[in-house]
Design an enzyme around this catalytic site. Structure first.
Site, PDB file in Angstrom:
ATOM      1  N   HIS A   1       0.878  -1.185   0.000  1.00  0.00           N
ATOM      2  CA  HIS A   1       0.000   0.000   0.000  1.00  0.00           C
ATOM      3  C   HIS A   1       0.910   1.229   0.000  1.00  0.00           C
ATOM      4  CE1 HIS A   1      -3.476   2.424   0.609  1.00  0.00           C
ATOM      5  NE2 HIS A   1      -3.814   2.120   1.851  1.00  0.00           N
TER       6      HIS A   1
ATOM      7  N   HIS B   1      -2.025  -1.977  -9.840  1.00  0.00           N
ATOM      8  CA  HIS B   1      -3.049  -1.393  -8.974  1.00  0.00           C
ATOM      9  C   HIS B   1      -4.247  -2.324  -8.951  1.00  0.00           C
ATOM     10  CE1 HIS B   1      -5.837   1.536  -7.282  1.00  0.00           C
ATOM     11  NE2 HIS B   1      -4.760   2.145  -6.845  1.00  0.00           N
TER      12      HIS B   1
ATOM     13  N   ASP C   1       2.787   6.012  -6.560  1.00  0.00           N
ATOM     14  CA  ASP C   1       4.024   5.926  -5.778  1.00  0.00           C
ATOM     15  C   ASP C   1       5.266   5.984  -6.658  1.00  0.00           C
ATOM     16  OD1 ASP C   1       2.782   5.691  -3.265  1.00  0.00           O
ATOM     17  OD2 ASP C   1       2.280   3.608  -3.720  1.00  0.00           O
TER      18      ASP C   1
HETATM   19  N1  COA Z   1       5.259  -6.341 -10.378  1.00  0.00           N
HETATM   20  C1  COA Z   1       5.233  -7.507 -11.042  1.00  0.00           C
HETATM   21  N2  COA Z   1       4.096  -8.156 -11.331  1.00  0.00           N
HETATM   22  C2  COA Z   1       2.956  -7.595 -10.940  1.00  0.00           C
HETATM   23  C3  COA Z   1       2.913  -6.369 -10.247  1.00  0.00           C
HETATM   24  C4  COA Z   1       4.130  -5.738  -9.970  1.00  0.00           C
HETATM   25  N3  COA Z   1       4.164  -4.594  -9.311  1.00  0.00           N
HETATM   26  N4  COA Z   1       1.634  -6.049  -9.981  1.00  0.00           N
HETATM   27  C5  COA Z   1       0.885  -7.040 -10.475  1.00  0.00           C
HETATM   28  N5  COA Z   1       1.687  -7.973 -11.052  1.00  0.00           N
HETATM   29  C6  COA Z   1       1.255  -9.195 -11.690  1.00  0.00           C
HETATM   30  C7  COA Z   1       1.085 -10.284 -10.648  1.00  0.00           C
HETATM   31  O1  COA Z   1       2.279 -11.001 -10.437  1.00  0.00           O
HETATM   32  C8  COA Z   1       0.001 -11.121 -11.249  1.00  0.00           C
HETATM   33  O2  COA Z   1       0.567 -11.927 -12.246  1.00  0.00           O
HETATM   34  P1  COA Z   1       0.088 -13.464 -12.438  1.00  0.00           P
HETATM   35  O3  COA Z   1      -1.365 -13.349 -12.793  1.00  0.00           O
HETATM   36  O4  COA Z   1       0.977 -13.959 -13.506  1.00  0.00           O
HETATM   37  O5  COA Z   1       0.284 -14.089 -11.098  1.00  0.00           O
HETATM   38  C9  COA Z   1      -0.891 -10.088 -11.945  1.00  0.00           C
HETATM   39  O6  COA Z   1      -0.034  -8.987 -12.246  1.00  0.00           O
HETATM   40  C10 COA Z   1      -2.044  -9.619 -11.079  1.00  0.00           C
HETATM   41  O7  COA Z   1      -1.494  -9.118  -9.873  1.00  0.00           O
HETATM   42  P2  COA Z   1      -2.175  -9.157  -8.462  1.00  0.00           P
HETATM   43  O8  COA Z   1      -1.103  -9.031  -7.409  1.00  0.00           O
HETATM   44  O9  COA Z   1      -3.092 -10.321  -8.355  1.00  0.00           O
HETATM   45  O10 COA Z   1      -3.041  -7.860  -8.516  1.00  0.00           O
HETATM   46  P3  COA Z   1      -3.688  -7.196  -7.279  1.00  0.00           P
HETATM   47  O11 COA Z   1      -4.812  -6.406  -7.788  1.00  0.00           O
HETATM   48  O12 COA Z   1      -3.968  -8.132  -6.183  1.00  0.00           O
HETATM   49  O13 COA Z   1      -2.471  -6.298  -6.741  1.00  0.00           O
HETATM   50  C11 COA Z   1      -1.073  -4.616  -6.106  1.00  0.00           C
HETATM   51  C12 COA Z   1      -2.388  -4.967  -6.801  1.00  0.00           C
HETATM   52  C13 COA Z   1      -0.991  -3.097  -5.993  1.00  0.00           C
HETATM   53  C14 COA Z   1      -1.029  -5.212  -4.684  1.00  0.00           C
HETATM   54  C15 COA Z   1       0.095  -5.164  -6.943  1.00  0.00           C
HETATM   55  O14 COA Z   1       0.050  -4.615  -8.233  1.00  0.00           O
HETATM   56  C16 COA Z   1       1.440  -4.878  -6.283  1.00  0.00           C
HETATM   57  O15 COA Z   1       1.864  -5.633  -5.398  1.00  0.00           O
HETATM   58  N6  COA Z   1       2.159  -3.793  -6.704  1.00  0.00           N
HETATM   59  C17 COA Z   1       3.393  -3.419  -6.105  1.00  0.00           C
HETATM   60  C18 COA Z   1       3.168  -2.625  -4.823  1.00  0.00           C
HETATM   61  C19 COA Z   1       2.684  -1.232  -5.074  1.00  0.00           C
HETATM   62  O16 COA Z   1       3.198  -0.517  -5.915  1.00  0.00           O
HETATM   63  N7  COA Z   1       1.678  -0.849  -4.288  1.00  0.00           N
HETATM   64  C20 COA Z   1       1.074   0.472  -4.372  1.00  0.00           C
HETATM   65  C21 COA Z   1      -0.296   0.371  -4.897  1.00  0.00           C
HETATM   66  S1  COA Z   1      -1.019   1.963  -5.187  1.00  0.00           S
END
Ligand code: COA
Length: 367
Positions: A219, A258, A309
């Site tokens: 987050h 996101h 971010d």
């Molecule tokens: N880096 C690499 N791969 C990513 C990614 C990232 N930052 N964000 C998503 N993905 C990939 C996942 O590995 C997943 O791939 P798969 O289907 O092959 O397993 C797919 O995209 C879907 O991701 P998922 O984590 O299920 O999406 P989510 O909606 O649950 O997650 C976040 C959203 C924000 C938690 C996720 O994008 C993340 O962890 N980002 C990095 C942290 C961040 O920047 N947070 C600030 C958010 S405003």
């Protein structure tokens, strides 16, 4: 029974605070497009808008700003508490502890009528920068600098941290970052605040819980992680290979992706504009050069876009902040959205209590 892991796609309530529109990559606060608020309004105006539902009139603005300035001081007991924390404490933990402490000092703690909650919100918005700056200087072994009533919100904060007011470009970029970070519907920390408010607990408890939720790198903590990555890469020449290797190793790249936006974060273009202005202003162009290559490579390889971010991390770094202060800066802003949601939840409350599907050991006898 279908389980929506992480509540993904679940609509849990109405809100009139903000609208996130992933289909058009846009965001409004109380109906106003956020990029327009960034260009024409101050963070103080936006705080008022989020809490009261309308932008302030000239008179309301003057009275709001006077009040905010009068609330910036923290008590000596609070300052002593901050200065007694081990210097190894993360600034988010220091801030979480101080907000809880400030709650203990308010004898209106159980009063939650709209005017009292508005006043408590204003008080927290005014005191949080003082707490962050006090802990920052404590960690560095420097003397506390008291807030100054003659300075605006952002300028006063820089003065309390660094002992001087920033250049106009820096102050504007900082103010824009605060507006962009202010509110984003039912994200994890806001939802945490609403869950706590739904138990009819007090506003300080809700905010303390929200700070805990925001700290996580999935987050708010992502803005810090972005800068650690940029520093690890160090030069634009290494950026593409770094990204390709990280993706091959299936690493999560901080600052990308996101839960709601899948084709780009509405806030990124505005923040990127001001991050680029800062790069020009400070001459530190390499961070934006590295960022551009990382973004292009990530989109080409995975079709995953940067979130707020990603440009905010290097912007705060170029403003001179230590990396572990980035998430507290997010709190300085998001306090406005949290309090708007706490007030909304309180005005139309129902205890938030979802169900779970049990998948443990079947019922058995105690012998
Ligand atoms: N880096 C690499 N791969 C990513 C990614 C990232 N930052 N964000 C998503 N993905 C990939 C996942 O590995 C997943 O791939 P798969 O289907 O092959 O397993 C797919 O995209 C879907 O991701 P998922 O984590 O299920 O999406 P989510 O909606 O649950 O997650 C976040 C959203 C924000 C938690 C996720 O994008 C993340 O962890 N980002 C990095 C942290 C961040 O920047 N947070 C600030 C958010 S405003």
């Amino acid at each position: 029974m279908e389980i929506k892991k992480g509540l993904a796609g679940v609509v849990v309530d109405h809100t009139s605070v903000s609208k996130v529109m992933p289909e058009t990559n846009s965001l409004t606060y109380r109906g106003y497009p956020v990029p327009e608020l960034c260009e024409h309004k101050s963070f103080e105006d936006v705080a008022f808008l989020l809490w009261k539902g309308e932008l302030p009139t000239a008179e309301e603005k003057a009275s709001f700003e006077t009040k905010e300035k009068s609330y910036r001081t923290i008590t000596e007991a609070c300052l002593n508490m901050i200065q007694s924390l081990p210097k190894t404490t993360h600034p988010m933990d220091a801030l979480r502890t101080a907000v809880s402490f400030i709650g203990c000092e308010d004898d209106r703690v159980w009063k939650d009528d709209p005017e009292t909650n508005f006043d408590k919100s204003m008080s927290l918005m005014a005191k949080i920068p003082t707490v962050i700056a006090a802990y920052y200087r404590h960690q560095k072994g420097q003397d506390f600098i008291a807030p100054k009533k003659e300075l605006g919100f952002s300028e006063n904060f820089f003065s309390m941290c660094f002992g001087e007011v920033p250049a106009a470009e820096v102050a504007k970029a900082f103010d824009v970052s605060l507006i962009l970070y202010a509110e984003h519907s039912f994200n994890a920390s806001t939802f945490t605040a609403r869950v706590i408010a739904s138990t009819t607990s007090d506003l300080y408890s809700s905010v303390t819980g929200a700070i805990g939720a925001l700290k996580g790198p999935l987050h708010g903590g992502a803005n810090e992680q972005v800068m650690y990555v940029l520093k690890e890469i160090e030069t634009p020449e290494r950026a593409k290979d770094w990204m390709l290797t990280a993706l091959k190793e299936k690493r999560k790249i901080m600052g990308f992706g996101h839960r709601v936006y899948k084709n780009g974060d509405s806030r990124v273009p505005t923040m990127t504009k001001y991050t680029n202005i800062l790069a020009e202003h400070t001459g530190q162009t390499k961070w934006v050069e590295i960022s551009k290559i990382l973004e292009e490579t990530m989109i080409a390889e995975k079709d995953i876009y940067p979130n707020l971010d990603f440009p905010a991390g290097p912007a705060y770094y170029m403003m001179g902040f230590e990396i572990d202060m980035f998430t507290p800066l997010f709190v300085m802003s998001r306090i406005t959205g949290w309090c708007a949601h706490i007030m909304e939840q309180t005005a139309s409350n129902k205890l938030i209590r979802p169900l779970s599907a049990y998948n443990g050991v079947l019922e058995r006898k105690v012998r």
